[in-house]
Design a protein around this motif. Structure first.
Motif, PDB file in Angstrom:
ATOM      1  N   ALA A 138       0.832  -1.200   0.000  1.00  0.00           N
ATOM      2  CA  ALA A 138       0.000   0.000   0.000  1.00  0.00           C
ATOM      3  C   ALA A 138       0.869   1.255   0.000  1.00  0.00           C
ATOM      4  O   ALA A 138       0.596   2.215  -0.734  1.00  0.00           O
ATOM      5  CB  ALA A 138      -0.931  -0.006   1.211  1.00  0.00           C
ATOM      6  N   GLY A 139       1.936   1.260   0.802  1.00  0.00           N
ATOM      7  CA  GLY A 139       2.828   2.408   0.840  1.00  0.00           C
ATOM      8  C   GLY A 139       3.590   2.604  -0.446  1.00  0.00           C
ATOM      9  O   GLY A 139       3.749   3.733  -0.935  1.00  0.00           O
ATOM     10  N   VAL A 140       4.065   1.506  -1.015  1.00  0.00           N
ATOM     11  CA  VAL A 140       4.802   1.567  -2.279  1.00  0.00           C
ATOM     12  C   VAL A 140       3.925   2.129  -3.395  1.00  0.00           C
ATOM     13  O   VAL A 140       4.336   2.998  -4.173  1.00  0.00           O
ATOM     14  CB  VAL A 140       5.319   0.155  -2.635  1.00  0.00           C
ATOM     15  N   ARG A 141       2.701   1.649  -3.464  1.00  0.00           N
ATOM     16  CA  ARG A 141       1.798   2.107  -4.526  1.00  0.00           C
ATOM     17  C   ARG A 141       1.375   3.559  -4.331  1.00  0.00           C
ATOM     18  O   ARG A 141       1.199   4.298  -5.308  1.00  0.00           O
ATOM     19  CB  ARG A 141       0.575   1.196  -4.579  1.00  0.00           C
ATOM     20  N   GLU A 142       1.224   3.982  -3.098  1.00  0.00           N
ATOM     21  CA  GLU A 142       0.820   5.366  -2.834  1.00  0.00           C
ATOM     22  C   GLU A 142       1.905   6.347  -3.252  1.00  0.00           C
ATOM     23  O   GLU A 142       1.612   7.405  -3.832  1.00  0.00           O
ATOM     24  CB  GLU A 142       0.510   5.542  -1.357  1.00  0.00           C
ATOM     25  N   LEU A 143       3.160   6.008  -2.988  1.00  0.00           N
ATOM     26  CA  LEU A 143       4.260   6.907  -3.321  1.00  0.00           C
ATOM     27  C   LEU A 143       4.571   6.921  -4.818  1.00  0.00           C
ATOM     28  O   LEU A 143       4.696   7.971  -5.432  1.00  0.00           O
ATOM     29  CB  LEU A 143       5.514   6.517  -2.538  1.00  0.00           C
ATOM     30  N   GLY A 144       4.711   5.743  -5.417  1.00  0.00           N
ATOM     31  CA  GLY A 144       5.065   5.655  -6.829  1.00  0.00           C
ATOM     32  C   GLY A 144       6.480   6.156  -7.078  1.00  0.00           C
ATOM     33  O   GLY A 144       7.241   6.453  -6.147  1.00  0.00           O
ATOM     34  N   GLY A 145       6.838   6.248  -8.354  1.00  0.00           N
ATOM     35  CA  GLY A 145       8.155   6.754  -8.717  1.00  0.00           C
ATOM     36  C   GLY A 145       9.284   5.764  -8.522  1.00  0.00           C
ATOM     37  O   GLY A 145      10.448   6.157  -8.387  1.00  0.00           O
ATOM     38  N   TRP A 146       8.971   4.467  -8.527  1.00  0.00           N
ATOM     39  CA  TRP A 146      10.005   3.451  -8.293  1.00  0.00           C
ATOM     40  C   TRP A 146      10.674   3.065  -9.600  1.00  0.00           C
ATOM     41  O   TRP A 146      10.015   2.794 -10.601  1.00  0.00           O
ATOM     42  CB  TRP A 146       9.397   2.235  -7.617  1.00  0.00           C
ATOM     43  N   GLN A 147      12.002   3.014  -9.563  1.00  0.00           N
ATOM     44  CA  GLN A 147      12.777   2.668 -10.761  1.00  0.00           C
ATOM     45  C   GLN A 147      13.151   1.188 -10.816  1.00  0.00           C
ATOM     46  O   GLN A 147      13.403   0.649 -11.887  1.00  0.00           O
ATOM     47  CB  GLN A 147      14.063   3.505 -10.808  1.00  0.00           C
ATOM     48  N   GLY A 148      13.209   0.560  -9.655  1.00  0.00           N
ATOM     49  CA  GLY A 148      13.613  -0.838  -9.642  1.00  0.00           C
ATOM     50  C   GLY A 148      13.363  -1.494  -8.310  1.00  0.00           C
ATOM     51  O   GLY A 148      12.861  -0.880  -7.363  1.00  0.00           O
ATOM     52  N   GLY A 149      13.721  -2.772  -8.248  1.00  0.00           N
ATOM     53  CA  GLY A 149      13.529  -3.525  -7.020  1.00  0.00           C
ATOM     54  C   GLY A 149      14.440  -4.734  -6.993  1.00  0.00           C
ATOM     55  O   GLY A 149      15.023  -5.124  -8.015  1.00  0.00           O
ATOM     56  N   THR A 150      14.572  -5.320  -5.811  1.00  0.00           N
ATOM     57  CA  THR A 150      15.397  -6.508  -5.637  1.00  0.00           C
ATOM     58  C   THR A 150      14.673  -7.511  -4.756  1.00  0.00           C
ATOM     59  O   THR A 150      13.885  -7.142  -3.880  1.00  0.00           O
ATOM     60  CB  THR A 150      16.745  -6.174  -4.959  1.00  0.00           C
ATOM     61  N   GLY A 151      14.955  -8.759  -4.995  1.00  0.00           N
ATOM     62  CA  GLY A 151      14.422  -9.821  -4.149  1.00  0.00           C
ATOM     63  C   GLY A 151      15.460 -10.904  -3.956  1.00  0.00           C
ATOM     64  O   GLY A 151      16.198 -11.240  -4.890  1.00  0.00           O
ATOM     65  N   ARG A 152      15.528 -11.418  -2.740  1.00  0.00           N
ATOM     66  CA  ARG A 152      16.387 -12.577  -2.447  1.00  0.00           C
ATOM     67  C   ARG A 152      15.565 -13.577  -1.651  1.00  0.00           C
ATOM     68  O   ARG A 152      14.984 -13.231  -0.622  1.00  0.00           O
ATOM     69  CB  ARG A 152      17.621 -12.182  -1.628  1.00  0.00           C
ATOM     70  N   TRP A 153      15.501 -14.808  -2.153  1.00  0.00           N
ATOM     71  CA  TRP A 153      14.790 -15.890  -1.462  1.00  0.00           C
ATOM     72  C   TRP A 153      15.743 -17.083  -1.438  1.00  0.00           C
ATOM     73  O   TRP A 153      15.851 -17.847  -2.391  1.00  0.00           O
ATOM     74  CB  TRP A 153      13.509 -16.232  -2.206  1.00  0.00           C
ATOM     75  N   LEU A 154      16.473 -17.209  -0.354  1.00  0.00           N
ATOM     76  CA  LEU A 154      17.509 -18.231  -0.235  1.00  0.00           C
ATOM     77  C   LEU A 154      17.230 -19.092   0.990  1.00  0.00           C
ATOM     78  O   LEU A 154      17.156 -18.586   2.107  1.00  0.00           O
ATOM     79  CB  LEU A 154      18.893 -17.571  -0.112  1.00  0.00           C
ATOM     80  N   ALA A 155      17.067 -20.382   0.764  1.00  0.00           N
ATOM     81  CA  ALA A 155      16.731 -21.301   1.852  1.00  0.00           C
ATOM     82  C   ALA A 155      17.224 -22.703   1.496  1.00  0.00           C
ATOM     83  O   ALA A 155      17.669 -22.956   0.370  1.00  0.00           O
ATOM     84  CB  ALA A 155      15.225 -21.309   2.085  1.00  0.00           C
ATOM     85  N   GLY A 156      17.129 -23.595   2.443  1.00  0.00           N
ATOM     86  CA  GLY A 156      17.586 -24.964   2.219  1.00  0.00           C
ATOM     87  C   GLY A 156      16.466 -25.980   2.235  1.00  0.00           C
ATOM     88  O   GLY A 156      16.699 -27.159   2.509  1.00  0.00           O
ATOM     89  N   GLY A 157      15.249 -25.541   1.913  1.00  0.00           N
ATOM     90  CA  GLY A 157      14.080 -26.391   2.049  1.00  0.00           C
ATOM     91  C   GLY A 157      14.077 -27.664   1.216  1.00  0.00           C
ATOM     92  O   GLY A 157      13.366 -28.611   1.545  1.00  0.00           O
ATOM     93  N   LEU A 158      14.851 -27.693   0.126  1.00  0.00           N
ATOM     94  CA  LEU A 158      14.864 -28.884  -0.722  1.00  0.00           C
ATOM     95  C   LEU A 158      16.032 -29.813  -0.411  1.00  0.00           C
ATOM     96  O   LEU A 158      16.194 -30.845  -1.058  1.00  0.00           O
ATOM     97  CB  LEU A 158      14.911 -28.480  -2.202  1.00  0.00           C
ATOM     98  N   LEU A 159      16.848 -29.441   0.566  1.00  0.00           N
ATOM     99  CA  LEU A 159      18.008 -30.272   0.896  1.00  0.00           C
ATOM    100  C   LEU A 159      17.636 -31.446   1.791  1.00  0.00           C
ATOM    101  O   LEU A 159      18.197 -32.529   1.682  1.00  0.00           O
ATOM    102  CB  LEU A 159      19.077 -29.421   1.582  1.00  0.00           C
TER     103      LEU A 159
END
Length: 302
Positions: A138-159
């Motif tokens: 909600a905050g991100v959409r209200e402000l706007g003006g975003w040029q990019g983003g990053t995501g990291r999802w690192l886990a060992g669930g399949l080990l």
């Protein structure tokens, strides 16, 4: 079918780890739902899931449909894509797992059945139902003006652990089809629809590096793996632009609490006769299409 002044009778299809951890206890605990029946390919597993929650064990999918108002799926994507349209066309509401199907054709079949029947259906994109993610978006959409983003999802669930024996999760693209829908959904919801996969690479140990192009003109990057032995898992998202950096922060709401919020939304859709929702089946189809684009881009790499 139960009236809205009665608890919604829900049947669970499947009796694996996620059914035990989230579906069954979540349906049992919610004041407006009742876990009525369980059907699984192994009767002993169905019995182990059903008995602690006062649910019946049924011998067939048809028998399950005859005894419930809604169906919650905890099965591999290809099985869900086969059974969910049948349930929808009998007027049963749906709680669906991600990915929606094994491929876009299967996902489209689920969408068609849901839209033709007019039932309520939600995709269990767990974090989207958490208060911290909803506040962040909600905050991100209200402000706007975003040029990019990053995501990291690192886990060992399949080990090791509960999911080590899950065949569909252990396939070559395991991290992409398991955690990928969650991660892609968050970047897509924050920055606008993903229209292009500009780059994708998968290492031999199932580490994915992906660059997305969004309809808004923003670019985002995602690092994804379920074979990294880190404790606790690293799940981080942020967007950046003219307002600086906006990370997703705050406590990570437990999956069962998110499930309760999802059930609240499903019940509201049924009560109000609505089929629209940000985590509805159309969302599932969009994510399925992005997964294919990522897979194809990675395979095109030399």
């Amino acid at each position: 079918m139960a009236g809205m002044d009665e608890a919604l009778r829900v049947g669970v299809v499947g009796a694996g780890p996620w059914a035990h951890r989230v579906h069954a206890p979540g349906l049992y605990a919610h004041p407006a739902t009742r876990l009525a029946a369980v059907w699984a390919r192994r009767p002993d597993a169905a019995k182990a899931l059903a008995e602690p929650h006062d649910a019946a064990v049924v011998d067939s999918f048809d028998e399950l449909l005859d005894s419930v108002d809604a169906v919650a799926f905890a099965v591999p994507p290809a099985v869900q894509a086969e059974l969910a349209p049948v349930a929808a066309r009998t007027g049963r509401h749906l709680v669906l797992e991600k990915p929606l199907a094994a491929d876009p054709d299967g996902a489209r079949a689920v969408v068609d059945a849901v839209e033709e029947s007019g039932v309520a259906a939600l995709l269990m994109l767990t974090r989207r139902f958490s208060p911290e993610v909803q506040d962040w978006l909600a905050g991100v959409r209200e402000l706007g003006g975003w040029q990019g983003g990053t995501g990291r999802w690192l886990a060992g669930g399949l080990l090791a652990g509960d999911y080590a024996a899950s065949q569909w999760r252990q396939e070559r693209d395991g991290a992409l089809i398991d955690a990928g829908p969650h991660a892609i959904d968050l970047l897509d919801a924050a920055l606008g629809d993903i229209e292009q996969v500009r780059y994708a690479h998968r290492s031999d140990d199932d580490l994915w590096q992906v660059v997305f192009g969004h309809a808004t003109g923003a670019t985002s990057t995602l690092s994804l793996s379920l074979r990294v032995p880190v404790q606790p898992a690293v799940v981080e998202f942020a967007v950046y632009g003219e307002h600086g950096l906006a990370p997703l922060v705050g406590r990570r709401t437990a999956a069962r609490e998110c499930y309760a919020h999802m059930l609240d939304d499903l019940l509201a859709m049924i009560r109000e006769g609505r089929s629209d929702h940000p985590c509805g089946v159309r969302r599932g189809l969009h994510l399925q299409q992005v997964l294919v684009q990522v897979r194809n881009a990675a395979r095109a790499q030399p």
